[in-house]
Design a protein around this motif. Structure first.
Motif, PDB file in Angstrom:
ATOM      1  N   THR A 168       5.208 -14.071  -7.139  1.00  0.00           N
ATOM      2  CA  THR A 168       4.145 -13.192  -7.629  1.00  0.00           C
ATOM      3  C   THR A 168       3.258 -12.660  -6.513  1.00  0.00           C
ATOM      4  O   THR A 168       2.371 -11.858  -6.790  1.00  0.00           O
ATOM      5  N   ARG A 169       3.485 -13.049  -5.265  1.00  0.00           N
ATOM      6  CA  ARG A 169       2.529 -12.657  -4.228  1.00  0.00           C
ATOM      7  C   ARG A 169       2.483 -11.141  -4.043  1.00  0.00           C
ATOM      8  O   ARG A 169       1.417 -10.580  -3.821  1.00  0.00           O
ATOM      9  N   ILE A 170       3.620 -10.455  -4.144  1.00  0.00           N
ATOM     10  CA  ILE A 170       3.585  -8.996  -4.006  1.00  0.00           C
ATOM     11  C   ILE A 170       2.889  -8.357  -5.213  1.00  0.00           C
ATOM     12  O   ILE A 170       2.324  -7.265  -5.109  1.00  0.00           O
ATOM     13  N   LEU A 171       2.877  -9.056  -6.346  1.00  0.00           N
ATOM     14  CA  LEU A 171       2.231  -8.524  -7.545  1.00  0.00           C
ATOM     15  C   LEU A 171       0.709  -8.647  -7.471  1.00  0.00           C
ATOM     16  O   LEU A 171      -0.001  -8.136  -8.337  1.00  0.00           O
ATOM     17  N   GLN A 172       0.224  -9.310  -6.421  1.00  0.00           N
ATOM     18  CA  GLN A 172      -1.208  -9.305  -6.165  1.00  0.00           C
ATOM     19  C   GLN A 172      -1.650  -7.958  -5.597  1.00  0.00           C
ATOM     20  O   GLN A 172      -2.827  -7.620  -5.644  1.00  0.00           O
ATOM     21  N   TYR A 173      -0.684  -7.198  -5.055  1.00  0.00           N
ATOM     22  CA  TYR A 173      -0.970  -5.896  -4.453  1.00  0.00           C
ATOM     23  C   TYR A 173      -0.404  -4.737  -5.284  1.00  0.00           C
ATOM     24  O   TYR A 173      -0.949  -3.637  -5.270  1.00  0.00           O
ATOM     25  N   ILE A 174       0.713  -4.975  -5.961  1.00  0.00           N
ATOM     26  CA  ILE A 174       1.345  -3.954  -6.800  1.00  0.00           C
ATOM     27  C   ILE A 174       1.306  -4.451  -8.239  1.00  0.00           C
ATOM     28  O   ILE A 174       1.968  -5.432  -8.586  1.00  0.00           O
ATOM     29  N   THR A 175       0.541  -3.784  -9.080  1.00  0.00           N
ATOM     30  CA  THR A 175       0.383  -4.229 -10.463  1.00  0.00           C
ATOM     31  C   THR A 175       1.470  -3.611 -11.342  1.00  0.00           C
ATOM     32  O   THR A 175       1.537  -2.392 -11.491  1.00  0.00           O
ATOM     33  N   PRO A 176       2.339  -4.433 -11.925  1.00  0.00           N
ATOM     34  CA  PRO A 176       3.406  -3.880 -12.771  1.00  0.00           C
ATOM     35  C   PRO A 176       2.900  -3.523 -14.164  1.00  0.00           C
ATOM     36  O   PRO A 176       1.952  -4.121 -14.673  1.00  0.00           O
ATOM     37  N   GLU A 187       0.833  -1.203   0.000  1.00  0.00           N
ATOM     38  CA  GLU A 187       0.000   0.000   0.000  1.00  0.00           C
ATOM     39  C   GLU A 187       0.868   1.254   0.000  1.00  0.00           C
ATOM     40  O   GLU A 187       0.558   2.243  -0.673  1.00  0.00           O
ATOM     41  N   GLY A 188       1.979   1.200   0.754  1.00  0.00           N
ATOM     42  CA  GLY A 188       2.895   2.334   0.792  1.00  0.00           C
ATOM     43  C   GLY A 188       3.527   2.602  -0.564  1.00  0.00           C
ATOM     44  O   GLY A 188       3.603   3.754  -1.022  1.00  0.00           O
ATOM     45  N   VAL A 189       3.980   1.546  -1.233  1.00  0.00           N
ATOM     46  CA  VAL A 189       4.586   1.698  -2.555  1.00  0.00           C
ATOM     47  C   VAL A 189       3.573   2.266  -3.536  1.00  0.00           C
ATOM     48  O   VAL A 189       3.874   3.193  -4.308  1.00  0.00           O
TER      49      VAL A 189
END
Length: 248
Positions: A208-216, A188-190
């Protein structure tokens, strides 16, 4: 448009056996406001790229160039690269006993901007940023990374990113060592900083787990010291299903 352009980058790392070539011609362009996920197996050169761009003394750029807004950062010292607008969130943040988070951040901000921020304004910005990252007020008076949990260390890296306001941020496995709640807060911060400042982001990760929150916007696969495939967000899903074997 602001951009970070990497051309034919070759990098060797200092080891006990001598210099070892790791990167073998990396080409990559990140524009302001873009998020690039850099994925790949262990030993593929992802973190080497991060440290070489930041100016780590054990990583030597033997060939190629890296331009930040037209300036070749290869010829700059580490502090000059930071002042030019480059930021590295480390995979393993260093503990610094005796230096508080607050003092470290204000000193870093002064070095980046060339002048100390007004104290009252700075304190307000620090408290507001900490609140958004769900940090307790006394966090600022703790010694930098000393005794911090994995989640606290990574949130502190994102706190630095928000306050230093870089043009481009390299996040080296920011998701490692995080539980689900900490991963959500960091992500959320990023996303918030990206939306507010238009910072360009290189997000280095295995999973890919962080990509569930940050969409590249773009996904790049690293293998054997170079980018072997690039694509959109769907490429990350494919990697989750198939792994990296076909690139090795």
């Amino acid at each position: 448009m602001s951009n970070l352009v990497i051309k034919n980058l070759h990098v060797s790392v200092e080891t006990n056996e001598g210099d070892k070539p790791i990167l073998h011609g990396v080409d990559l362009t990140i524009n302001a406001g873009e998020i690039h996920a850099i994925m790949g197996p262990n030993g593929s050169g992802k973190s080497t790229l991060a440290y070489a761009l930041a100016g780590h003394p054990k990583y030597t750029i033997t060939e190629g160039e890296a331009y930040l807004d037209g300036e070749n950062i290869v010829e700059m010292s580490t502090d000059e690269r930071a002042r030019a607008g480059l930021f590295l969130a480390m995979q393993y943040p260093v503990e610094v006993p005796g230096v508080t988070v607050s003092n470290f951040l204000r000193t870093a901000k002064t070095a980046i901007d060339g002048e100390a921020p007004a104290l009252r304004t700075w304190v307000g910005e620090l408290k507001e940023s900490m609140k958004k990252l769900r940090m307790e007020d006394d966090f600022a008076q703790r010694d930098l990374n000393t005794g911090f949990s994995g989640g606290e260390k990574k949130r502190n890296e994102i706190l630095q990113m928000e306050l230093l306001k870089p043009k481009f941020a390299i996040l080296d496995e920011t998701d490692s060592g995080l539980d689900v709640d900490a991963l959500r807060v960091v992500s959320e911060g990023v996303n918030r900083i990206h939306a507010e400042t238009n910072v360009g982001v290189a997000l280095i990760t295995h999973y890919t787990r962080i990509l569930q929150y940050i969409t590249p916007d773009h996904v790049h696969v690293f293998a054997n010291g170079r980018v072997v495939e690039s694509g959109g967000p769907d490429l990350a899903t494919q990697l989750e299903d198939e792994g990296y074997d076909r690139y090795l």
